[in-house]
Design a protein around this motif. Structure first.
Motif, PDB file in Angstrom:
ATOM      1  N   ALA A   1       0.865  -1.183   0.000  1.00 32.66           N
ATOM      2  CA  ALA A   1       0.000   0.000   0.000  1.00 32.66           C
ATOM      3  C   ALA A   1       0.897   1.226   0.000  1.00 32.66           C
ATOM      4  O   ALA A   1       1.609   1.471   0.970  1.00 32.66           O
ATOM      5  CB  ALA A   1      -0.921   0.020   1.219  1.00 32.66           C
ATOM      6  N   GLY A   2       0.892   1.950  -1.115  1.00 33.01           N
ATOM      7  CA  GLY A   2       1.751   3.124  -1.194  1.00 33.01           C
ATOM      8  C   GLY A   2       3.200   2.773  -0.966  1.00 33.01           C
ATOM      9  O   GLY A   2       3.770   1.936  -1.665  1.00 33.01           O
ATOM     10  N   ASN A   3       3.806   3.400   0.040  1.00 33.64           N
ATOM     11  CA  ASN A   3       5.206   3.159   0.369  1.00 33.64           C
ATOM     12  C   ASN A   3       5.402   2.052   1.396  1.00 33.64           C
ATOM     13  O   ASN A   3       6.501   1.876   1.919  1.00 33.64           O
ATOM     14  CB  ASN A   3       5.839   4.448   0.903  1.00 33.64           C
ATOM     15  CG  ASN A   3       5.912   5.528  -0.156  1.00 33.64           C
ATOM     16  OD1 ASN A   3       6.217   5.253  -1.314  1.00 33.64           O
ATOM     17  ND2 ASN A   3       5.626   6.768   0.234  1.00 33.64           N
ATOM     18  N   ILE A   4       4.331   1.303   1.701  1.00 38.75           N
ATOM     19  CA  ILE A   4       4.393   0.258   2.718  1.00 38.75           C
ATOM     20  C   ILE A   4       4.386  -1.114   2.051  1.00 38.75           C
ATOM     21  O   ILE A   4       3.529  -1.394   1.213  1.00 38.75           O
ATOM     22  CB  ILE A   4       3.196   0.354   3.685  1.00 38.75           C
ATOM     23  CG1 ILE A   4       3.097   1.750   4.299  1.00 38.75           C
ATOM     24  CG2 ILE A   4       3.316  -0.702   4.792  1.00 38.75           C
ATOM     25  CD1 ILE A   4       1.814   1.976   5.064  1.00 38.75           C
ATOM     26  N   VAL A   5       5.341  -1.956   2.426  1.00 38.45           N
ATOM     27  CA  VAL A   5       5.391  -3.338   1.940  1.00 38.45           C
ATOM     28  C   VAL A   5       5.490  -4.255   3.148  1.00 38.45           C
ATOM     29  O   VAL A   5       6.426  -4.149   3.949  1.00 38.45           O
ATOM     30  CB  VAL A   5       6.592  -3.574   0.998  1.00 38.45           C
ATOM     31  CG1 VAL A   5       6.607  -5.035   0.537  1.00 38.45           C
ATOM     32  CG2 VAL A   5       6.536  -2.636  -0.199  1.00 38.45           C
TER      33      VAL A   5
ATOM     34  N   LEU B   1      -1.810  -3.592  11.676  1.00 42.00           N
ATOM     35  CA  LEU B   1      -1.484  -3.072  10.354  1.00 42.00           C
ATOM     36  C   LEU B   1      -1.866  -4.072   9.269  1.00 42.00           C
ATOM     37  O   LEU B   1      -2.399  -3.692   8.213  1.00 42.00           O
ATOM     38  CB  LEU B   1       0.011  -2.743  10.268  1.00 42.00           C
ATOM     39  CG  LEU B   1       0.482  -2.183   8.917  1.00 42.00           C
ATOM     40  CD1 LEU B   1      -0.253  -0.895   8.554  1.00 42.00           C
ATOM     41  CD2 LEU B   1       2.001  -1.942   8.951  1.00 42.00           C
ATOM     42  N   GLN B   2      -1.623  -5.344   9.523  1.00 36.63           N
ATOM     43  CA  GLN B   2      -2.003  -6.365   8.545  1.00 36.63           C
ATOM     44  C   GLN B   2      -3.509  -6.350   8.299  1.00 36.63           C
ATOM     45  O   GLN B   2      -3.967  -6.427   7.151  1.00 36.63           O
ATOM     46  CB  GLN B   2      -1.568  -7.759   9.020  1.00 36.63           C
ATOM     47  CG  GLN B   2      -1.945  -8.872   8.045  1.00 36.63           C
ATOM     48  CD  GLN B   2      -1.501 -10.248   8.518  1.00 36.63           C
ATOM     49  OE1 GLN B   2      -0.711 -10.363   9.458  1.00 36.63           O
ATOM     50  NE2 GLN B   2      -2.003 -11.288   7.883  1.00 36.63           N
ATOM     51  N   TYR B   3      -4.285  -6.242   9.381  1.00 36.37           N
ATOM     52  CA  TYR B   3      -5.745  -6.227   9.220  1.00 36.37           C
ATOM     53  C   TYR B   3      -6.192  -4.995   8.440  1.00 36.37           C
ATOM     54  O   TYR B   3      -7.070  -5.078   7.571  1.00 36.37           O
ATOM     55  CB  TYR B   3      -6.434  -6.268  10.582  1.00 36.37           C
ATOM     56  CG  TYR B   3      -7.924  -6.483  10.472  1.00 36.37           C
ATOM     57  CD1 TYR B   3      -8.435  -7.708  10.062  1.00 36.37           C
ATOM     58  CD2 TYR B   3      -8.817  -5.462  10.765  1.00 36.37           C
ATOM     59  CE1 TYR B   3      -9.802  -7.908   9.951  1.00 36.37           C
ATOM     60  CE2 TYR B   3     -10.185  -5.653  10.649  1.00 36.37           C
ATOM     61  CZ  TYR B   3     -10.670  -6.886  10.239  1.00 36.37           C
ATOM     62  OH  TYR B   3     -12.020  -7.077  10.113  1.00 36.37           O
ATOM     63  N   PHE B   4      -5.581  -3.851   8.727  1.00 39.58           N
ATOM     64  CA  PHE B   4      -5.894  -2.639   7.956  1.00 39.58           C
ATOM     65  C   PHE B   4      -5.575  -2.855   6.477  1.00 39.58           C
ATOM     66  O   PHE B   4      -6.380  -2.532   5.598  1.00 39.58           O
ATOM     67  CB  PHE B   4      -5.087  -1.450   8.484  1.00 39.58           C
ATOM     68  CG  PHE B   4      -5.718  -0.726   9.630  1.00 39.58           C
ATOM     69  CD1 PHE B   4      -7.037  -0.313   9.590  1.00 39.58           C
ATOM     70  CD2 PHE B   4      -4.972  -0.424  10.777  1.00 39.58           C
ATOM     71  CE1 PHE B   4      -7.621   0.373  10.652  1.00 39.58           C
ATOM     72  CE2 PHE B   4      -5.541   0.260  11.839  1.00 39.58           C
ATOM     73  CZ  PHE B   4      -6.871   0.657  11.775  1.00 39.58           C
ATOM     74  N   MET B   5      -4.389  -3.384   6.190  1.00 42.13           N
ATOM     75  CA  MET B   5      -3.958  -3.531   4.800  1.00 42.13           C
ATOM     76  C   MET B   5      -4.778  -4.571   4.045  1.00 42.13           C
ATOM     77  O   MET B   5      -4.915  -4.505   2.816  1.00 42.13           O
ATOM     78  CB  MET B   5      -2.467  -3.874   4.745  1.00 42.13           C
ATOM     79  CG  MET B   5      -1.572  -2.757   5.258  1.00 42.13           C
ATOM     80  SD  MET B   5       0.203  -3.134   5.159  1.00 42.13           S
ATOM     81  CE  MET B   5       0.473  -3.027   3.376  1.00 42.13           C
ATOM     82  N   GLU B   6      -5.327  -5.540   4.772  1.00 46.01           N
ATOM     83  CA  GLU B   6      -6.185  -6.545   4.131  1.00 46.01           C
ATOM     84  C   GLU B   6      -7.606  -6.051   3.927  1.00 46.01           C
ATOM     85  O   GLU B   6      -8.393  -6.707   3.228  1.00 46.01           O
ATOM     86  CB  GLU B   6      -6.193  -7.821   4.980  1.00 46.01           C
ATOM     87  CG  GLU B   6      -4.881  -8.584   4.951  1.00 46.01           C
ATOM     88  CD  GLU B   6      -4.857  -9.789   5.875  1.00 46.01           C
ATOM     89  OE1 GLU B   6      -4.025 -10.680   5.671  1.00 46.01           O
ATOM     90  OE2 GLU B   6      -5.675  -9.811   6.826  1.00 46.01           O
ATOM     91  N   ASN B   7      -7.922  -4.905   4.518  1.00 44.23           N
ATOM     92  CA  ASN B   7      -9.276  -4.351   4.400  1.00 44.23           C
ATOM     93  C   ASN B   7      -9.233  -2.874   4.014  1.00 44.23           C
ATOM     94  O   ASN B   7      -9.762  -2.013   4.737  1.00 44.23           O
ATOM     95  CB  ASN B   7     -10.034  -4.534   5.719  1.00 44.23           C
ATOM     96  CG  ASN B   7     -10.273  -5.990   6.048  1.00 44.23           C
ATOM     97  OD1 ASN B   7     -11.227  -6.599   5.592  1.00 44.23           O
ATOM     98  ND2 ASN B   7      -9.385  -6.567   6.855  1.00 44.23           N
ATOM     99  N   PRO B   8      -8.591  -2.537   2.880  1.00 42.14           N
ATOM    100  CA  PRO B   8      -8.470  -1.127   2.491  1.00 42.14           C
ATOM    101  C   PRO B   8      -9.821  -0.516   2.141  1.00 42.14           C
ATOM    102  O   PRO B   8     -10.722  -1.203   1.640  1.00 42.14           O
ATOM    103  CB  PRO B   8      -7.561  -1.193   1.254  1.00 42.14           C
ATOM    104  CG  PRO B   8      -7.827  -2.549   0.679  1.00 42.14           C
ATOM    105  CD  PRO B   8      -8.016  -3.455   1.870  1.00 42.14           C
ATOM    106  N   GLU B   9      -9.945   0.761   2.479  1.00 42.52           N
ATOM    107  CA  GLU B   9     -11.136   1.548   2.164  1.00 42.52           C
ATOM    108  C   GLU B   9     -12.385   1.091   2.911  1.00 42.52           C
ATOM    109  O   GLU B   9     -13.487   1.536   2.609  1.00 42.52           O
ATOM    110  CB  GLU B   9     -11.403   1.561   0.654  1.00 42.52           C
ATOM    111  CG  GLU B   9     -10.234   2.039  -0.192  1.00 42.52           C
ATOM    112  CD  GLU B   9      -9.802   3.463   0.150  1.00 42.52           C
ATOM    113  OE1 GLU B   9     -10.635   4.243   0.646  1.00 42.52           O
ATOM    114  OE2 GLU B   9      -8.614   3.776  -0.085  1.00 42.52           O
ATOM    115  N   HIS B  10     -12.235   0.212   3.885  1.00 44.70           N
ATOM    116  CA  HIS B  10     -13.364  -0.204   4.721  1.00 44.70           C
ATOM    117  C   HIS B  10     -13.335   0.590   6.027  1.00 44.70           C
ATOM    118  O   HIS B  10     -12.279   0.709   6.650  1.00 44.70           O
ATOM    119  CB  HIS B  10     -13.288  -1.696   5.055  1.00 44.70           C
ATOM    120  CG  HIS B  10     -13.653  -2.597   3.928  1.00 44.70           C
ATOM    121  ND1 HIS B  10     -12.822  -2.813   2.852  1.00 44.70           N
ATOM    122  CD2 HIS B  10     -14.762  -3.357   3.707  1.00 44.70           C
ATOM    123  CE1 HIS B  10     -13.395  -3.663   2.019  1.00 44.70           C
ATOM    124  NE2 HIS B  10     -14.573  -4.005   2.508  1.00 44.70           N
ATOM    125  N   VAL B  11     -14.477   1.106   6.432  1.00 40.39           N
ATOM    126  CA  VAL B  11     -14.571   1.768   7.729  1.00 40.39           C
ATOM    127  C   VAL B  11     -14.659   0.679   8.795  1.00 40.39           C
ATOM    128  O   VAL B  11     -15.560  -0.159   8.776  1.00 40.39           O
ATOM    129  CB  VAL B  11     -15.800   2.688   7.803  1.00 40.39           C
ATOM    130  CG1 VAL B  11     -15.924   3.290   9.205  1.00 40.39           C
ATOM    131  CG2 VAL B  11     -15.701   3.786   6.756  1.00 40.39           C
TER     132      VAL B  11
END
Length: 239
Positions: A140-144, A169-179
């Motif tokens: 995601a962007g500059n994050i790997v 962070l993993q949970y956030f990255m697995e669920n992008p654009e979800h509130v």
């Protein structure tokens, strides 16, 4: 049968916690001194599955015990016991790598439930580290994020995360654009099905922002959705 080390200098607390863990199927060992607990864990952490650690202890305070163990690579799960007026120490404890906290006075049943949740998460982390998850990389962007190696690079630089920060962070990255509400994050990342103190979510989000954002006060990735929770996005900066 999981084994828990209970570290508290108040005999009544030790007795209460030992009784409730024992009747819930745990083996329990108790210690009333921080330095003694540190030496036990340094020399034989594999004997224990979990530590319940008071902050205010003789010999060595709970924060120092936590700090030294994490510095030496001892990753045994730690639940902090904290008084309501120790919030600054609580935040520091989580920052040092504690997995969770319970505020005094506490419900023994809640403490046992928290312990079970922490142990489940630890088991899940170990399963995720098996070859079945090899090759899973999130971007995601500059994050790997390399899930199998438990590594995160931000703008090409390797950044250290506590186990719980990594999971969040993993949970956030697995669920992008979800509130994602705070209660939802507590359920999915911390394993709590019932509503509890959501400050632990806010503390960890604050730590993540400091590590992944160019400007933690004007975040690009983890956005606040007021009155609800957070949303992970690669959009423009916001709050």
């Amino acid at each position: 049968m999981p084994t828990v080390l209970v570290v508290d200098d108040e005999a009544s607390i030790r007795t209460l916690v030992e009784y409730n863990f024992s009747r819930s199927g745990f083996d329990v060992e108790t210690v009333d001194d921080g330095r003694v607990a540190y030496e036990k864990l340094k020399q034989g952490a594999s004997k224990y599955d979990l530590v319940v650690l008071d902050l205010m202890l003789p010999g060595m305070d709970g924060l120092e015990v936590c700090r030294r163990l994490r510095q030496e690579g001892v990753q045994i799960p730690i639940i902090l016991l904290t008084a309501r007026d120790e919030e600054v120490d609580l935040v520091l404890g989580l920052e040092l790598g504690a997995d969770d906290y319970v505020t005094k006075p506490f419900s023994p049943r809640e403490l046992v439930a928290r312990a079970r949740a922490v142990l489940r998460r630890t088991e899940n982390r170990e399963e995720d580290a098996q070859p079945t998850s090899s090759g899973k990389v999130l971007r995601a962007g500059n994050i790997v994020m390399d899930v199998a190696r438990h590594e995160v690079r931000v703008r090409g630089q390797l950044v250290e995360f506590t186990p719980k920060e990594f999971e969040l962070l993993q949970y956030f990255m697995e669920n992008p654009e979800h509130v994602l509400s705070r209660d939802q994050l507590l359920d999915r990342v911390w394993g709590y099905s019932a509503a509890t103190d959501t400050r632990i979510v806010d503390v960890h989000v604050s730590h993540l922002r400091e590590k992944i954002e160019d400007d933690s006060k004007n975040p690009r990735y983890i956005r606040t959705v007021r009155g609800i929770g957070y949303k992970f996005t690669e959009g423009t900066s916001g709050s």
